[in-house]
Each structure stands twice: as structure tokens, then as C-alpha cells.
Design an enzyme around this catalytic site. Structure first.
Site, PDB file in Angstrom:
ATOM      1  N   GLY A 637       0.822  -1.200   0.000  1.00  0.00           N
ATOM      2  CA  GLY A 637       0.000   0.000   0.000  1.00  0.00           C
ATOM      3  C   GLY A 637       0.856   1.250   0.000  1.00  0.00           C
ATOM      4  N   GLY A 639       0.547   5.924   0.164  1.00  0.00           N
ATOM      5  CA  GLY A 639      -0.241   7.144   0.333  1.00  0.00           C
ATOM      6  C   GLY A 639       0.693   8.325   0.394  1.00  0.00           C
ATOM      7  N   GLY A 640       0.171   9.498   0.794  1.00  0.00           N
ATOM      8  CA  GLY A 640       0.985  10.696   0.844  1.00  0.00           C
ATOM      9  C   GLY A 640       2.127  10.597   1.829  1.00  0.00           C
ATOM     10  CE1 TYR A 641      -0.151   6.347   4.065  1.00  0.00           C
ATOM     11  CE2 TYR A 641       1.944   5.242   4.342  1.00  0.00           C
ATOM     12  CZ  TYR A 641       0.613   5.195   4.019  1.00  0.00           C
ATOM     13  OH  TYR A 641       0.039   4.014   3.637  1.00  0.00           O
ATOM     14  N   GLY A 642       3.971   7.848   2.469  1.00  0.00           N
ATOM     15  CA  GLY A 642       5.002   6.920   2.045  1.00  0.00           C
ATOM     16  C   GLY A 642       4.385   5.586   1.671  1.00  0.00           C
ATOM     17  CE  LYS A 643       6.295   3.143  -3.090  1.00  0.00           C
ATOM     18  NZ  LYS A 643       7.080   2.412  -4.107  1.00  0.00           N
ATOM     19  CB  VAL A 644       1.999   0.032   4.153  1.00  0.00           C
ATOM     20  CG1 VAL A 644       1.826  -1.025   5.228  1.00  0.00           C
ATOM     21  CG2 VAL A 644       1.510   1.384   4.646  1.00  0.00           C
ATOM     22  CG  ASP A 754      -9.138  10.958   8.281  1.00  0.00           C
ATOM     23  OD1 ASP A 754     -10.145  11.373   7.678  1.00  0.00           O
ATOM     24  OD2 ASP A 754      -8.109  10.568   7.705  1.00  0.00           O
TER      25      ASP A 754
END
Length: 952
Positions: A637, A639-644, A754
Site C-alpha cells: 500500500g 499514500g501521501g506519507y510513504g509506503k506500507v 478522520d
């Protein structure tokens, strides 16, 4: 001691040569150095020697600083009181720097030559200092979109040259001040043309003394406050008024007859008050284009015939105003009429629009009246006519188009300028002239537009042309502009997304951005008639073109000579200080590392003060996580924060490793605080934090691996599962229990902020687990009622009360949970093709019919055709959660009890554990699916919508 003497000597010599080399007055130079030291993200040119020659955003006259314009560059920090020593400063614009915080220093009144004070869209808080009334030259005062609180200082009335007063979108309270013989007041501002005080918490009556015949007032905007009493009759003395917004208050009594004196009025908003008496006569207002008197308590009356004399009228909105009788057909003969809204009245008889000669008429809304006949329906052309809930629509047989609810949906976007759109990479966007670039973006807000037809592209092309012409005429580096997504917000502001594209290169430089920001914040750009008043809210600009130290400003001869002489002396001095500097460097590096890395001195085997105060959470090394994740190869996965990444511990337990990318990392102390927050959370319906890593410039959080995706994935079909009604009830209960724990049992309580279907994960047994605390807030004892904070959350789930007031409470989570309940019923996104799920449900519910007449909205996979036990009670609870006022919503613990009762009504035990398998679970696809840790949702931050950037 020897090292200290060398330092002092070095500084004194360097200062002497700096003064020789610089052209900036030494007094101002020291102040700017202080500002630079207190702010982060200042322009690269601020590292050079002479501000007046080189620094972006600084303008000087005769070596004295006269202007500081630094909008939209991401400044963080506070406004130091040192700035008030800039005695020649005339312009201060720090707009659109959302991380500029703190209070406005009381010494601001020492800036006696200040003409423009512009702090739009920052995060300043506290009271507006009374000393602001000691600025005799002040012309523009725009401090809207902050968090200022307390009363409006009466001393503002001393600002005799003030032209523009904008205090809107703050948290100001108390009464509107007027002079009383001992103090000043706003009634003394006879040269001011703009009173913008909307979206605050002002109370009390509008003083009769506020208005007088000497005033130059054009705009009076008091919308969305808590004002009471009557509209003062003195309002009719301010005969230059063009725009009045008194809507969304608690104003009572009749509308004064003196209002008819205001023959220059163009837009008049009186809706959502407690006005009574007769509908006021506005005959003679020949320029009136927009009239909204909805939701008041006027005496019952027929539609006034004098409306037909208002030849400039485009919009007439009189919802719920006790209108009765037949709608006069002559009304539709107005040549500029676009919209008529008479819904929720007692109008009857025949609707006749055959006299319409307006080629602009787009919408007639007469819902919930007593209209019995519409003979001209065949000739209605492209007019959107809505007669739902009238007798004419209760006749059995064919359902007419005008009997169905309709939604206007404008999707305008600037067309290409005779070229073919190109494909851009690296985050660039194709401009209307088909050039890839990084635009300057934000939202244009028009507080009182003169039109209501949002589908009329003529308005937007006119606006685009005026923007481009204005920017280019002021020698700003603009190639083109793009407008898109016209919409109305909750208080009827027209909002347009704006992109401004650079000319000659693909980036703007620092000066270009500050100049563009100033053109919009200072109202240098004048929009076409009908669009004023406006304000702009800019997004931070992260794509500056290089290190713009190569400024167009010429380098002074003094700097060259000073640098040469100073360099020679310093070379000798630096040789003497070499050994000392080396030793101090090592010491400073250790101190810096300790300050930036709160984990630096953590010895896991000792009770060290810097260790995060955590329970059941451990620190992983970078090498361990690299090994457990096979060198971060299993990407599940992003997102804007980085990856998982998926990983496996030596015990065989699977983990999810959330790894921040460089641009989204927090500071070390903030990261430590978040770990301490998450480590406190221990509940079966909340995702568990196992550990963290803060090494080698990395920030990683390690969670339980939750295998069955997010609720969003399962509702959309991406996971391959089908959730029946029973399973959805249990998921709702699990999520509610997790949130109730956060609100009431966590210490201190936590507001998630959120809540949405992508943040509810499903484990092996399809139990709900609340996840993603990137936006969460702790609720300390001093903040039990609410937390005042910058608005953040996901569009569609965002609590409207929180959006309007910036006051976050647990009830904001309740609203978001209610939206998610509607999502469980419909499997639709909160906002889909321009339609809002809350509004759609409110309009569709008919409690007199089976399933509340919601069959068309219900997700077919829920099990239609079977008995949905407890469905109506579930809908009732969801609608209670999405009430406009937080006070009318239940608490999460009350929501839990209600869902437990619904499960019992459905014959299920709410406390039974989920089975390891179910009919729906066994149907799940074993293939790949969109993983829950991926997040492509859009999140609201500040006053604009942007892709979510998570802080870890």
C-alpha cells in the site's frame, strides 16, 4: 576562556565589515536577522548578506525596510515583537502560511507608518491587541481566516484612513463596538468601504449608532454570527451600500422601511433569521440582482407584484417565508432572471411561465407547495422545474420529470487554448496552453455573487480573462490561469479552484509566488462586477525554481569591496581559531543530535528519561525491519506519507510496516509523542501498534497486519467479499465500540478526526478495527468541551459544525461515523458525482413507507429480498449522528447501545464473537485486493481540499 575571546573578536570584526559591505540600515538588519532566526522555510536568499539588495520579499527605500511580502512560502514559527522596530515598514503580508502561529504582539501599534497589514489564512490566535488602533496610516486590515478570539477592539475606530476591514472567519465574540464618548467604535470609520465580520461568534444587537449618512460603506457582511435584536433603521442612512449579508443570525422583528432608501443595493441576504412582520417592499432597488429572505417568520402573504419591477434580478430565494396564493406569471418576464426558489410555502393554483422572455432562466423550485396545475410544462424547454410534493405530482400514472428531485451539477473546467493536452510527469500539470508546469493553486471565494446559474460558462471565461490580464498588466510571470469545480459552500460562498501557471519556465520563483499572493491578498486584482467581494486561500507552494539567490537586484560595489577585505582578515582569524572550532564542532554535533533525536540517548536496558513512555511497544532497528520485510520488497500500500510493507517476525506473526518518505516525516519530538499516544490504545476494535523505528533518517511504525482489507474495499467489491445486513451491523458495532473506547476510556481521551470507511479495517473474522491516527488529537482536562484547531479531515465525512467553528469535539467523530453508517447502507462514497450522501438520504427518506422508501439507494449486496431487521432504526440512528449541531448528536457510547439494541431486534447476540467463517466470508476471493494501508482519499486541511499527506 581563550575560545570565548576568539569568538567575541571574530564576531566584532565580522560585524564591522558587514556594516561596511551592506546597504541595509544596521537597525533593520538586526531585526530581519531576528525574524530569520525565529522562522523556518525562509527563502534561500535570506542566507546572503544584505537584505535590501538580495532578500526575496524585502523591499527598501534609502536603506530602510518598507515592505515584507512573504505569502504562500510555508513559513513556520511566530511573529516576533522585534518586527515592530522596523520604524519605516509600510506593508506586511504573511498570508497563506498556515503554520505561522502565536499571538499578534501588542507592540504592533509601534509601526506608525504601516499602511497594509495582511495576515490572511495563518494560524494566529488570541485577542486582537488594542494597540492596533494606534496605526494612523493603516489602509488595509485583513486578518481573516485565523483563530483570533475575544472582542473586536473599539480602538479600530481610530483608524481614520482605513479602507478595508476584514476580520471574518475567526472566533471573535462579544458585541460590535460603537463609540460612547469615552471610547472609539466602528461607527467612526466613515472612510471605510468594507465591513467584513462574517463567520465569527459575535453576539448582541447590531447597534443603531453603527451606521450614519457620512459613511462610504459599500459592503456590510455580518453573516453566520449570533447577532440578535432588530435590523437598525439607521442602515438606510448608508446610501452607498451595495452588498448586505445579515443571514444566519438570530435577528428578529420587522425589516425597517428605511431599507428602501438603499437604491444601490445589488445583493441582499436576510435568510435564516427570525424576522417577522410584512415582507419588506424593495421597489426602486433597480440594481438588485440577488435576494434571499428564506427561513424567516414573515406574515402570510402573496408573492408581491413589485418583484416584476426589479429588472436586474437574477436570483429570488424565498424558501419557507409563508407565501400563499398563485405565483404571478409576470414574475417570469424579468429579463435577467436565472433562479426562483419558493419551496416549503403555501403557494397554490396554476403555475404559468408562458410569459417568460428570459433566455437565462434555469431553475424554478416549488417543492412542497400546493400547485395543482402546470399547463406550460411542454414548453418549459431547458428550465429545471421541480414540483415534487405538490398535488400535481400526486396523480397516479406517468411520473413527470418536474416531479422528481433534481440536482444541479456544474463541472466547469477551463478549456484548452487551441492546443492538444500533453502528458506531464513528476507532479506537473498541463496548462490551458498545453505546457507542463507546477502551478500556484488555491480557492477563490466569492462572498456574495450576483448570479446563481453555476452552469453558465460565460461567467468563468470572463473571470479567467480578467485574472490573466490583471496579472500580466502588473508584470507578474503568468502564462495562463485555469478555473474549475464551481460550487457553493455551507454559507453560500461561491468557490472556484484556481491554478496559475508560470511564464517562461515550469516553476515560479520565491519572488513570483509572494508577488502573486500579494496581488490576491491585497485586492490588487479587481474581479468583474458581480464577483466582489472575494478572498483567496492559497495552497503552500512546494516547487520553487532552484535557489533563487541569483536575484535581479544588482550587487553593490560596497558588498564586493567589503567581502574582499573581510575575507582576508577572516582567513587569518580562522586559522587562529581552527583548533578551537574543530573541538566545538564535535560538541555542537552531539548537542544537535540530542535535540533533534529524542531517542539518541535511549538505552533500552536503562530507565532513561528520553525513552518514549510506552507499554507493550518496542523499538526495532532498521536492520531488523529490513530483514523481516525481505529488504522492503513486499509493498502492500501507499499514500501521501510513504509506503506500507508486509513483514514477518521470527515468531511467524505478520506485521505491517508503515514507512514515511522524506517529505512527509515529522520532527523527532512529534514522532515520539505519536508513539506514546498509540501505545496507550489497547482495545480489540482498535489496530494495535507493535513498535517503531527511528534510525538512519527513517520513521517507521509497526502494526498488526490486518488481512481482510478496509471496509471501503469490502463495500466496493475490491476484496471479493459480499457483506450481508447482519455482517454490516456487527461491523458498525465494532467500529462504534472502538471509537467509544477512544473517547471515554483512553487516558487522555482521543478524538480520531478522520473516521471513514478506509480507516476501518477487517481482521480474519471480519471484526472491525479502527486504524490510522495520523490526524488524531488528545483531549486534555482543560479541553473537555472542545479543542480549537485547524480543520482537518476527509471531504464528505467532515463535521460541518467543526468546519464552521474550528472547534473539534468528540461529536465531530460522531458525525463522521454517521456518514459511514450511510455508506454501510448504500455502499456509495460520501460525495459521488457531485451528490452528498447525507443530503440525498434526507431528501429520500419517507418514514410512512417500507424501508423508508430507500430501496433505490440501498446496496443490492446487503440482501434485498430478505428481511432487514432493524433497518429503519439503523437509518434513524445514522441520521441522528449527522445532525447539523453537535449538541443534537448522540455520544459514541449511546451509539453503541443503540446498535446493540438493533442487533437484539434482529435476533442476534451483540456480545457474541464473530464466527471464523460465514457465508459471505467463504465467498471471498483469494486473489489480490487494494490493501487497507493504501490511501487515495482526499482530505480537508485548512480552507482547501488536497491529497492527504499523513504525518507518518
Amino acid at each position: 576562556m581563550m575560545g570565548l575571546r576568539i569568538q567575541v573578536f571574530l564576531l566584532s570584526v565580522w560585524f564591522q565589515f558587514s556594516v561596511i559591505a551592506a546597504t541595509t540600515d544596521p537597525r533593520d538588519f538586526g531585526v530581519l536577522q531576528s525574524l530569520r532566526n525565529g522562522w523556518q522555510n525562509t527563502p534561500p536568499t535570506w542566507r546572503s548578506q544584505d537584505p535590501c539588495s538580495n532578500w526575496d520579499g524585502i523591499e527598501c527605500v534609502d536603506s530602510r525596510v518598507t515592505s515584507i511580502t512573504l505569502s504562500s512560502i510555508g513559513l513556520t514559527g511566530q511573529l516576533s515583537s522585534d518586527i515592530t522596530a522596523l520604524s519605516e515598514l509600510q506593508i506586511l503580508d504573511l498570508s497563506y502560511n498556515t503554520e505561522l502561529t502565536g499571538t499578534l504582539p501588542p507592540s504592533i501599534g509601534d509601526l506608525k507608518k504601516l499602511t497594509n497589514l495582511i495576515l490572511i489564512g495563518c494560524s494566529f490566535h488570541g485577542p486582537i491587541p488594542d494597540s492596533i488602533g494606534s496605526l494612523p496610516q493603516l489602509f488595509y486590515l485583513s486578518i481573516n481566516l485565523n483563530k483570533f478570539s475575544g472582542p473586536i477592539p473599539p480602538s479600530i475606530g481610530n483608524l481614520s484612513r482605513l479602507f478595508w476591514l476584514d476580520l471574518a472567519d475567526n472566533q471573535l465574540s462579544g458585541q460590535i463596538p460603537v463609540s460612547d464618548g469615552t471610547s472609539s467604535g466602528l461607527d467612526m470609520l466613515v472612510n471605510t468601504e468594507h465591513f467584513h465580520l462574517g463567520n465569527n461568534q459575535l453576539s448582541g444587537e447590531i447597534p443603531d449608532k453603527l451606521f450614519n449618512s457620512d459613511m462610504a460603506l459599500k459592503h456590510v457582511l455580518f453573516e453566520n454570527n449570533s447577532l440578535t435584536g432588530m435590523i437598525p433603521s439607521s442602515l438606510g442612512l448608508a446610501k452607498k451600500l451595495e452588498v448586505i449579508r445579515f443571514d444566519r443570525n438570530s435577528i428578529t422583528g420587522p425589516v425597517p422601511r428605511t431599507l428602501s432608501n438603499l437604491t444601490s443595493i445589488q445583493q441582499l441576504f436576510l435568510s435564516n433569521n427570525k424576522l417577522n412582520g410584512s415582507i419588506p417592499s424593495l421597489a426602486g432597488m433597480n440594481f438588485l440582482s440577488y435576494l434571499d429572505t428564506s427561513n424567516n417568520s414573515f406574515n402570510a402573504s402573496e408573492v408581491p407584484l413589485w418583484f416584476s419591477s426589479l429588472l436586474s434580478l437574477t436570483t429570488l430565494i424565498m424558501e419557507n417565508t409563508q407565501l400563499q396564493g398563485q405565483v404571478p406569471s409576470v414574475l417570469f418576464s424579468l429579463p435577467n432572471l436565472q433562479t426562483v426558489v419558493f419551496k416549503n410555502n403555501n403557494l397554490s393554483g396554476t403555475l404559468n411561465i408562458s410569459t417568460s422572455n428570459s433566455n437565462q432562466l434555469q431553475s424554478i423550485d416549488l417543492r412542497n407547495n400546493s400547485i395543482s396545475d402546470f399547463p406550460g410544462s411542454a414548453g418549459a424547454g431547458g428550465i429545471n422545474i421541480t414540483l415534487d410534493a405538490n398535488p400535481i405530482c400526486e396523480v397516479s400514472g406517468e411520473v413527470k420529470a418536474y416531479c422528481m428531485k433534481s440536482q444541479s451539477n456544474s463541472s466547469y473546467s477551463t478549456p484548452l487554448n487551441n492546443c492538444q493536452r500533453v502528458s506531464c510527469g513528476s507532479g506537473q500539470i498541463s496548462s490551458p496552453t498545453c505546457k507542463c508546469a507546477y502551478p500556484y493553486t488555491g480557492i477563490l471565494n466569492f462572498r456574495a455573487p450576483s448570479f446563481s446559474d453555476l452552469e453558465n460558462t460565460t461567467y468563468y471565461t470572463t473571470l479567467e480573462g480578467s485574472l490573466t490580464q490583471s496579472f500580466q498588466s502588473h508584470q507578474l510571470p503568468v502564462d495562463s490561469v485555469s478555473l474549475s469545480n464551481p460550487r457553493k459552500n455551507l454559507i453560500e460562498y461561491l468557490q472556484l479552484s484556481l491554478e496559475i501557471f508560470p511564464s517562461g519556465q515550469d516553476h515560479f520563483n520565491w519572488t513570483g509566488i509572494s508577488s502573486l499572493g500579494f496581488a490576491l491578498s491585497n485586492q490588487t486584482y479587481k474581479p468583474p462586477r458581480g464577483f466582489e467581494p472575494y478572498f483567496f486561500f492559497a495552497n503552500p507552494y512546494p516547487n520553487f525554481a532552484g535557489d533563487s539567490t541569483g536575484s535581479n537586484k544588482s550587487t553593490s560595489i560596497g558588498i564586493i569591496i567589503g567581502a574582499a577585505v573581510g575575507g582576508s582578515v577572516l582567513l587569518f582569524l580562522l586559522l587562529l581559531a581552527g583548533v578551537y572550532a574543530y573541538r566545538q564542532k564535535r560538541k555542537a554535533e552531539r548537542a544537535t543530535d540530542q535535540n533533534q533525536n529524542p531517542f539518541a540517548s535511549w538505552d533500552p536496558n536503562k530507565n532513561n528519561g528520553s525513552i518514549p513512555q510506552v507499554k507493550g511497544t518496542r523499538s526495532f532497528s532498521f536492520e531488523e525491519l529490513s530483514k523481516y520485510s525481505n529488504k522492503f520488497s513486499d509493498d502492500i500500500g501507499s499514500g501521501g506519507y510513504g509506503k506500507v510493507y508486509r513483514g514477518t517476525l521470527p515468531t511467524g506473526e505478520q506485521i505491517a510496516i508503515k514507512r514515511a518518505q522524506q517529505g512527509s516525516m515529522q520532527g523527532g519530538l512529534e514522532f515520539k509523542t505519536e508513539i506514546e499516544l498509540l501505545s496507550r490504545v489497547h482495545h480489540k476494535n482498535v489496530v494495535r501498534l507493535l513498535g517503531f523505528c527511528f534510525q538512519q533518517g527513517e520513521q517507521m511504525l509497526i502494526y498488526d497486519f490486518v488481512p481482510n482489507g478496509s471496509l471501503k474495499d469490502n463495500l466496493s467489491g475490491k476484496s471479493g467479499m459480499r457483506l450481508d445486513w447482519t455482517r454490516r451491523l456487527k461491523i458498525a458495532l465494532g467500529a462504534a465500540r472502538g471509537l467509544a473506547y477512544l473517547h471515554e476510556l483512553a487516558d487522555p481521551p482521543i478524538i480520531h478526526r478522520d473516521v471513514k470507511s478506509t480507516n476501518i479495517l477487517l481482521d480474519e473474522q471480519l471484526n472491525a478495527r479502527v486504524a490510522d491516527f495520523g490526524l488524531s488529537k488528545l483531549l486534555f482536562d482543560s479541553e473537555k468541551s472542545h479543542v480549537t484547531t485547524q480543520v482537518k479531515g476527509t471531504l464528505g465525512y467532515l463535521d460541518p459544525e467543526y468546519y464552521m467553528t474550528n472547534q473539534l469535539t468528540e461529536k465531530s467523530d460522531v458525525y463522521s461515523f454517521g456518514v459511514m453508517m450511510l455508506e454501510l447502507i448504500t455502499a456509495r462514497s460520501p460525495i459521488e458525482r457531485g451528490k452528498n450522501i447525507v443530503r440525498e438520504m434526507k431528501m429520500a427518506i419517507n418514514k410512512e413507507k417500507d424501508l423508508y422508501s430507500l430501496s433505490e439507494l440501498i446496496d443490492p449486496n446487503i440482501g434485498l429480498g430478505t428481511t432487514l431487521k432493524g433497518f429503519e432504526q439503523f437509518v434513524d440512528l445514522a441520521m441522528k449522528c449527522v445532525e447539523e449541531s453537535g449538541a443534537d448528536r448522540p455520544t459514541m457510547s449511546e451509539v453503541v447501545k443503540k446498535i446493540e439494541n438493533i442487533l437484539e431486534l434482529a435476533g442476534l447476540n451483540p456480545n457474541a464473537e464473530s464466527a471464523t467463517t460465514s457465508a459471505t466470508y467463504e465467498e471471498a476471493s483469494k486473489g489480490n485486493f487494494h490493501h487497507p494501508y493504501s490511501n487515495e482519499a482526499f482530505v480537508y486541511s485548512g480552507s482547501f481540499v488536497s491529497p492527504k499527506i499523513e504525518p507518518h
